[in-house]
Design a protein around this motif. Structure first.
Motif, short mmCIF file in Angstrom:
data_model
loop_
_atom_site.label_atom_id
_atom_site.label_comp_id
_atom_site.label_asym_id
_atom_site.label_seq_id
_atom_site.Cartn_x
_atom_site.Cartn_y
_atom_site.Cartn_z
N LYS A 233 0.82 -1.21 0.00
CA LYS A 233 0.00 0.00 0.00
C LYS A 233 0.86 1.26 0.00
O LYS A 233 1.82 1.37 0.76
CB LYS A 233 -0.92 0.02 1.22
N VAL A 234 0.50 2.20 -0.86
CA VAL A 234 1.16 3.51 -0.91
C VAL A 234 0.20 4.54 -0.32
O VAL A 234 -0.95 4.67 -0.76
CB VAL A 234 1.53 3.89 -2.36
N LYS A 235 0.66 5.26 0.69
CA LYS A 235 -0.18 6.22 1.40
C LYS A 235 0.28 7.64 1.10
O LYS A 235 1.48 7.91 1.02
CB LYS A 235 -0.11 5.97 2.91
N VAL A 236 -0.71 8.52 0.97
CA VAL A 236 -0.38 9.92 0.78
C VAL A 236 0.16 10.47 2.10
O VAL A 236 -0.35 10.15 3.17
CB VAL A 236 -1.60 10.72 0.30
N THR A 237 1.19 11.28 2.04
CA THR A 237 1.90 11.68 3.26
C THR A 237 1.35 12.95 3.91
O THR A 237 1.83 13.38 4.95
CB THR A 237 3.39 11.88 2.95
N ALA A 238 0.34 13.57 3.30
CA ALA A 238 -0.28 14.77 3.88
C ALA A 238 -1.63 14.99 3.21
O ALA A 238 -1.88 14.49 2.11
CB ALA A 238 0.62 15.99 3.73
N ASP A 239 -2.50 15.77 3.88
CA ASP A 239 -3.77 16.15 3.26
C ASP A 239 -3.48 16.97 2.00
O ASP A 239 -2.52 17.76 1.95
CB ASP A 239 -4.60 17.00 4.22
N GLY A 240 -4.31 16.80 1.00
CA GLY A 240 -4.11 17.58 -0.22
C GLY A 240 -5.12 17.23 -1.30
O GLY A 240 -6.14 16.58 -1.04
N ILE A 287 -3.46 5.54 -1.79
CA ILE A 287 -3.72 6.13 -3.11
C ILE A 287 -3.24 5.24 -4.25
O ILE A 287 -3.55 5.50 -5.42
CB ILE A 287 -3.06 7.51 -3.22
N GLY A 288 -2.47 4.18 -3.92
CA GLY A 288 -1.99 3.28 -4.97
C GLY A 288 -1.27 2.09 -4.38
O GLY A 288 -1.20 1.93 -3.16
N LEU A 289 -0.70 1.28 -5.29
CA LEU A 289 0.03 0.07 -4.89
C LEU A 289 1.41 0.07 -5.53
O LEU A 289 1.61 0.55 -6.65
CB LEU A 289 -0.73 -1.18 -5.32
#
Length: 319
Positions: A233-240, A287-289
């Protein structure tokens, strides 16, 4: 010639009418004097009793006046006592209302404190009261409180409550400001890329100059290559907001997310994209893999941080 009072007599003649016989009475000469003296004594006694009665009436009148004055004074005193008691009761009611208001303010402060602690992520708990201080045991010599002592206590309590009101207002404003500051810090952290985009911490290529894995020539690397298993799992590192999504031969499947303060993050070589352009994303959202699309030698994520369009070292942002 020597007089003899005991032998002298007075003769009283009583004539009933013309046809009746005359009656005569002889009495000793001393009897009229005795009768006169008795009458005089009777008059004197009567006068004495009259004077005594008048004096008694005067004394009774004075006593009645004094009793009336005492009754009036007593009624006035009772009224003043009742007014004082009523005043004290009103003061108690006012103090009770102020205490209730104070409790509400304290409850508001506690709620604000809990909100601040939640924002700060603190697990601090409120200390419980000492059992010894909450017991019901008490004692001592009884000394009835005087009215002045009660009034002094009420005045002191009123002063203390006034001071506490001011102190609570200041404390409440301070906590409100602290809460706003904490929220601002939290919001800034929400929009600051401060977490790792994947669970892996294996960096296979850092930021800056490196040897190109294909040409083996010195090249500039604008981000971090983080090795991770396929489809991690790829996570977004901040709100945006997702600024763009796409795929090309160099970056593979990639996502660019725009944050505040001119910051953007770039996620490359993905096996799958889970978001669309223009979509709002929250810190930690998947947000992605992980994949190996584009110019890649294996499964990894190329993670890049840009400030005002210029790539910068992601290290200060990774905690």
């Amino acid at each position: 010639m020597k007089l003899k009072w005991g032998k002298k007599r007075y003769t009283f003649v009583i004539i009933p009418d013309a046809n009746s016989s005359v009656r005569r009475f002889e009495v000793p000469k001393l009897i009229p004097y005795i009768a006169g003296a008795g009458l005089l004594s009777l008059v004197i006694v009567t006068l004495f009793l009259y004077v005594l009665h008048a004096r008694t009436v005067m004394v009774a009148s004075n006593l009645q006046t004094r009793v009336y004055s005492q009754d009036t004074l007593y009624a006035t005193t009772v009224q003043e006592k009742n007014e004082t008691i009523e005043q004290l009761q009103n003061e108690v009611i006012k103090l009770s209302k102020q205490t209730s208001d104070m409790k509400s303010q304290i409850d508001d402060i506690r709620k604000l404190e809990e909100e601040v602690q939640t924002i700060k992520g603190s697990d601090k708990k409120t200390a419980s009261a000492d059992p010894a201080s909450t017991g019901k045991a008490m004692g001592g010599v009884m000394h009835p409180a005087t009215q002045d002592e009660v009034k002094d206590m009420l005045e002191q309590t009123r002063t203390m409550l006034t001071d506490m009101n001011e102190e609570v207002d200041n404390l409440k404003n301070s906590i409100v400001n602290t809460k706003e500051e904490a929220l601002a810090v939290q919001q800034k952290q929400r929009v600051t890329p401060s977490i790792w985009p994947v669970d892996s911490r294996t960096i296979t290529s850092g930021f800056g100059l490196r040897q190109d894995p294909f040409t083996f020539r010195p090249t500039y690397h604008s981000g971090y290559d983080i090795s991770a298993p396929l489809n991690s799992k790829v996570k977004v590192t901040a709100d945006g907001v997702v600024q763009s999504t796409g795929s090309d031969s160099l970056h593979g499947n990639n996502i660019v997310v725009s944050h505040s303060d001119g910051l953007r993050t770039w996620y490359m070589h993905l096996n799958k994209i889970n978001v669309d352009k223009g979509e709002k994303v929250e810190k930690g959202q998947v947000i992605g893999l992980v994949g190996s699309t584009g110019r890649s030698t294996g499964n990894h994520l190329h993670y890049e941080v840009l400030k005002n369009g210029v790539s910068i070292d992601p290290k200060p942002y990774l905690k």
